[in-house]
Write a protein that holds these residues in place. Structure first.
Motif, short mmCIF file in Angstrom:
data_model
loop_
_atom_site.label_atom_id
_atom_site.label_comp_id
_atom_site.label_asym_id
_atom_site.label_seq_id
_atom_site.Cartn_x
_atom_site.Cartn_y
_atom_site.Cartn_z
N SER A 513 -1.49 4.77 -8.36
CA SER A 513 -1.14 4.05 -7.12
C SER A 513 -2.40 3.51 -6.45
O SER A 513 -3.51 3.96 -6.70
CB SER A 513 -0.39 4.97 -6.17
N ALA A 516 -2.32 3.96 -1.02
CA ALA A 516 -1.03 4.51 -0.61
C ALA A 516 -1.21 5.93 -0.09
O ALA A 516 -1.79 6.77 -0.77
CB ALA A 516 -0.06 4.50 -1.78
N LEU A 525 0.99 1.78 3.18
CA LEU A 525 0.49 0.96 2.09
C LEU A 525 -0.53 -0.03 2.63
O LEU A 525 -0.22 -0.81 3.54
CB LEU A 525 1.63 0.20 1.40
N TYR A 530 0.41 -0.19 -3.35
CA TYR A 530 1.65 0.17 -4.05
C TYR A 530 1.60 1.65 -4.38
O TYR A 530 0.53 2.26 -4.45
CB TYR A 530 1.85 -0.66 -5.32
#
Length: 548
Positions: A513, A516, A525, A530
């Motif tokens: 990720s 995040a 975010l 993401y």
């Protein structure tokens, strides 16, 4: 045998621009062989070779003059056989372009067909008498500008060409043409190819009555189109229902060669997703198709969500092959740059998105380096489309410039001569050698995320279900037998807070990720951030919501 292509990752090699081995400035098959270890290091399943067959190169190989011979520009049949063998030794499949909607006007089939109206191949191409005033039989335009009809004084007729005048269209209503095309495919299958990418697969058939196309209703309120081709709905010049029966013949042939596959290119702005589903449903047509829905400027949650939902609604048993860049469109980091403050963040986010959608994936060479579109001068162009429509449409050369392999001055290890298209400073700075030495590079990220994807089979063949979130947040679940993967994307260059409830205690974003942070019921975010969450299949329902 396992269907390797279902959820597989295909790496498109544009041979002219991959690696030159003989100093003539044009990439070739021995050059690709030299760089196979680079491709293997990515962890992809397959290579797609753009055209390598004999051609006068008026449209960079998409104008074939001999379907059974490798163009000397790229090498020989021996080089081809060696490439396939060495790719297979590394566990990589190889598919190749089959450009059979049209040929070069130098192909022996056309040279015979154009002689008169009575020869053995007189009906192998699309010929039509002029109207009484001498004009073409209908209003069909060519993709590269002008009418799609060229006058032939020897026959006293027009012939159809959907692209350049030197690319006459084959007449697929003729069964002999269909058989000749299938024989060509069999020739390459016998040499060990693992399948085909079928160029302009919805252009094979035309309306037998040659009816004129209606205007494009989506264009009628705009002042003009850069290319008049966009001002029509191509109702009769392509995408005809007869195509399905021929695609079934292609599938029947491929079924004789277990493990082979097909991916068709669908070019139809009005019904691309519908045709993709139609051409891949039922298990007796193509294995996969791709369209241009994700190869344009749209970068919104609604766009990605609706196109994917429409595909699987139209053909639940069909299979898509998604891509964000290829040899026909500006590179996606340039197209979507307005949605980000950092091309590095955008590059990682788009890779994560593409590799987590339901379907197979095609990566275009240089994508793993984070290459952007090359800004070229008019005098540097080679693409006939760009030359014709400059400067409003700069053509396709900007995405086709050579791969920068080494640091330093151009040509950056691509050739010892002068490259056919220039390598400029912006692209040279992203060279392979420098990124190989940097564990935080875009190249390193692509290798990491492809390994991570393989570790989660749900991303290859699981179902997909979207959350109805507001822009610019895209959220969906991938659902498999043993695992659920939750994915949430912020498709903007500003930070967003997304409500997420129902995650099991202790759940944290997957390491792949980006920007995040999960805190209780809120997922923060960052720009183009993401998050992925790997959950057991029996985990309670998770809710995701975002209101602008």
């Amino acid at each position: 045998m396992a269907e390797w292509w279902r959820g597989g990752v295909i790496y498109q090699v544009y041979p002219r621009s991959f690696q030159d081995s003989n100093g003539d400035g044009v990439g070739d098959l021995p050059g690709i062989i030299r760089r196979l270890d680079h491709i293997a290091s990515l962890g992809v399943d397959c290579i797609w070779l753009s055209p390598i067959t004999q051609s006068p190169q008026a449209d960079m190989g998409y104008d074939v003059s001999d379907y059974r011979e490798v163009d000397r520009l790229f090498g020989s049949l021996h080089d081809f056989d060696s490439l396939v063998a060495q790719a297979h030794a590394r566990g990589i499949k190889v598919i190749m372009d089959q450009v059979v909607s049209h040929t070069s006007d130098l192909h022996p089939w056309f040279e015979e067909s154009r002689l008169n109206r009575t020869n053995a191949k007189a009906d192998w191409y699309v010929w039509a008498d002029p109207l009484k005033d001498g004009s073409p039989p209908n209003n069909w335009p060519a993709v590269f500008g002008g009418r799609a009809w060229e006058w032939n004084p020897t026959r006293g007729q027009y012939y159809l060409h959907n692209f350049l005048a030197s690319q006459p269209d084959l007449n697929f209503h003729n069964q002999d043409v269909q058989q000749a095309v299938l024989d060509v495919m069999r020739f390459w299958l016998e040499r060990g190819i693992d399948g085909f990418r079928l160029d302009t697969v919805n252009y094979y058939f035309h309306d037998k009555k040659l009816r004129s196309n209606p205007p494009n209703k989506l264009q009628e309120h705009l002042p003009y189109a850069v290319n008049p081709y966009d001002m029509q709905e191509h109702k009769f010049s392509k995408s005809q229902p007869e195509n399905l029966d021929f695609l079934r013949r292609v599938r029947k042939l491929l079924n004789e060669y277990p493990g082979t596959t097909s991916v068709g290119e669908v070019g139809d702005s009005h019904k691309s997703v519908q045709l993709m589903a139609e051409y891949t449903s039922g298990g007796d047509t193509l294995h996969m198709c791709y369209g241009f829905d994700f190869l344009g400027p749209d970068f919104t949650a609604a766009h990605f969500r609706t196109r994917i939902e429409q595909f699987f609604k139209a053909g639940p048993d069909g299979w898509p092959c998604w891509s964000f860049s290829n040899h026909d469109v500006p590179r996606h980091l340039t197209r979507w740059a307005p949605h980000s403050q950092s091309l590095s963040n955008l590059g990682r986010q788009t890779a994560a998105l593409l590799l987590s959608l339901k379907g197979s994936v095609c990566l275009y060479q240089g994508e793993e380096l984070g290459l952007t579109e090359t800004d070229l001068l008019f005098e540097e162009l080679t693409d006939p489309r760009g030359i014709r429509f400059w400067p409003e449409d700069k053509g396709r050369d900007g995405c086709r410039t050579p791969i920068p392999w080494e640091a330093g001055e151009p040509p950056n290890g691509f050739t010892t001569g002068t490259p056919w298209l220039p390598i400029k400073a912006e692209q040279a700075a992203l060279n392979v050698a420098a990124q190989n030495a940097d564990g935080a590079s875009m190249l390193a990220f692509y290798r990491q995320i492809l390994v991570w994807r393989r570790a989660h089979p749900v991303l290859c063949d699981g179902d997909i279900a979207f959350y109805k979130t507001g822009e610019p947040v895209l959220a969906f679940r991938r659902l498999g037998d043993g695992e659920t993967m939750l994915a949430v994307f912020n498709l903007s260059g500003e930070a967003r807070e997304v409500a997420v409830t129902g995650l099991p205690n202790g759940t944290e974003p997957e390491p792949i990720s980006q920007s995040a942070v999960l805190a209780r019921k809120s997922l923060a975010l960052g720009p183009n951030g993401y998050a992925f969450f790997a959950l057991p299949a029996d985990a309670p329902a998770v809710k995701v919501s975002y209101k602008p």
